[in-house]
Design an enzyme around this catalytic site. Structure first.
Site, PDB file in Angstrom:
ATOM      1  N   LYS A 112      23.616 -28.445  -6.145  1.00  0.00           N
ATOM      2  CA  LYS A 112      23.087 -29.511  -5.292  1.00  0.00           C
ATOM      3  C   LYS A 112      21.886 -29.005  -4.484  1.00  0.00           C
ATOM      4  CE  LYS A 112      25.753 -33.256  -5.843  1.00  0.00           C
ATOM      5  NZ  LYS A 112      26.337 -32.975  -7.112  1.00  0.00           N
ATOM      6  N   LYS A 198      27.816 -35.452 -20.522  1.00  0.00           N
ATOM      7  CA  LYS A 198      28.701 -36.600 -20.374  1.00  0.00           C
ATOM      8  C   LYS A 198      28.004 -37.774 -19.698  1.00  0.00           C
ATOM      9  CE  LYS A 198      31.213 -35.411 -16.116  1.00  0.00           C
ATOM     10  NZ  LYS A 198      32.549 -35.332 -15.527  1.00  0.00           N
ATOM     11  N   LYS A 201      26.064 -41.264 -13.937  1.00  0.00           N
ATOM     12  CA  LYS A 201      25.277 -42.216 -13.175  1.00  0.00           C
ATOM     13  C   LYS A 201      23.857 -41.684 -12.933  1.00  0.00           C
ATOM     14  CE  LYS A 201      25.153 -45.926 -10.874  1.00  0.00           C
ATOM     15  NZ  LYS A 201      25.629 -47.232 -11.236  1.00  0.00           N
TER      16      LYS A 201
END
Ligand code: TRP
Length: 334
Positions: A112, A198, A201
């Site tokens: 992150k 995968k 979003k």
């Protein structure tokens, strides 16, 4: 007594098929058997850049998807994390027993940090502590989440162990917190339409929304990269074709999967046809969810009433844990 299950999905808007198969279907499967609390973790959602104008709507949207997918408010508790401020209180208390260096070392934190170098805030570092508090607040034992969350679960267990060790219960031998385990549910890995990784979003073109109509699904599947269809042999392990086969298995079952495997082997596979059939099957499974969602959208007061009632129940349990924790930690009780 039934074991408690706790899980949460970040409030980042509408759920997609990956969330549905990866998380929500698992929730549906356990709601009868366990004492479940399913949350929309809006406090976690604000640790990465977000838009305050859409946070509320995104939160409501996940709740609507939960209900539309079939989570039954008579069987499980649905929680909006920020409605239960005890999450933050417990996170602070638990944060004092855990070393900063280990949080800084966590791969999810480092990722992150690299993704949003200008948004490395305290909340981001605290993310796993808040997540531990989410589950421990309710003394949850089972956490149905994907394998990618395993490092967070490990921290959760370490925090539980540390707390239990530092603040033992007088006499009874009962520890304060159980050590939560990840709980594997079926179909947890839904591959991306891009052919890599995968459904996510954050990757445009990788997902199908639960609210997509047939045409949209067809258009999205049309973009999945394929090969010439004349290679033969065994099906590839990676890429668009591999992912189409996984989707065929997940939605069409063994039979559909088998049929196309044979076609592939025999060099006669027609991806256009496969994609059409797959679109149709996926859409059919989404229709009842979409219909229920429309009814819920038209009845916001009903949804609000559920959320209020469930928040009150959650807070009652949460306040019991906070009281116990503060007593054990030696705070003044009056
Ligand atoms: N970190 C989880 C994810 O990204 C979301 C989450 C927050 C969660 N708190 C939780 C999941 C507690 C399970 C239990 O998917």
């Amino acid at each position: 007594m039934k074991k408690r299950v706790y899980s949460g999905i970040r409030a980042t808007g509408r759920l997609h098929l990956g969330n549905y198969l990866g998380a929500v279907k698992g929730m549906l499967a356990v709601q009868d058997e366990y004492d479940c609390i399913f949350s929309v973790v809006d406090l976690h959602a604000i640790t990465t850049p977000y838009d305050p104008k859409t946070l509320a709507e995104s939160t409501r949207s996940v709740i609507l998807d939960y209900l539309a997918a079939g989570l039954d408010p008579e069987k499980c508790l649905l929680e909006v994390q920020s409605f239960v401020p005890e999450h933050m209180e417990l996170a602070y208390l638990l944060g004092t027993v855990f070393p900063v260096a280990e949080l800084e070392d966590l791969p999810t934190y480092k990722d992150k940090k690299a993704q949003h170098p200008k948004y490395v805030n305290m909340g981001l570092l605290y993310y796993p502590v808040l997540m531990a508090a989410d589950v421990l607040l309710y003394k949850g034992e089972l956490v149905p989440v994907g394998i990618d969350q395993e490092p967070h679960l490990e921290i959760m267990r370490q925090i539980a162990r540390k707390f239990n060790g530092m603040f033992p219960s007088a006499g009874s031998g009962q520890v304060t917190f159980p050590e939560p385990r990840r709980f594997k549910t079926e179909g947890e890995y839904v591959p991306s339409l891009t052919g890599e990784g995968k459904m996510s979003k954050s990757v445009e073109g990788s997902y199908i929304n639960l609210t997509d109509d047939l045409e949209t699904i067809k258009a999205k599947l049309a973009k999945v990269p394929t090969d010439s269809g004349t290679l033969g042999g065994s099906i590839p392990q990676k890429g668009g074709v591999a992912n189409l086969f996984v989707l065929a298995y997940l939605f069409g079952g063994k039979e559909m999967h088998h049929k196309y495997v044979e076609d592939y082997k025999e060099k006669r596979i027609r991806y256009g046809e496969m994609k059409q059939e797959l679109s149709q099957i996926i859409y059919e499974q989404l229709v009842p969810i979409q219909e229920r969602r429309r009814v819920l959208e038209a009845n916001p007061e009903k949804v609000n009433a559920i959320l209020k009632e469930h928040a009150a129940k959650c807070r009652e349990i949460a306040q019991g844990t906070i009281k116990e924790v503060k007593e054990k930690m030696g705070f003044l009780q009056i």
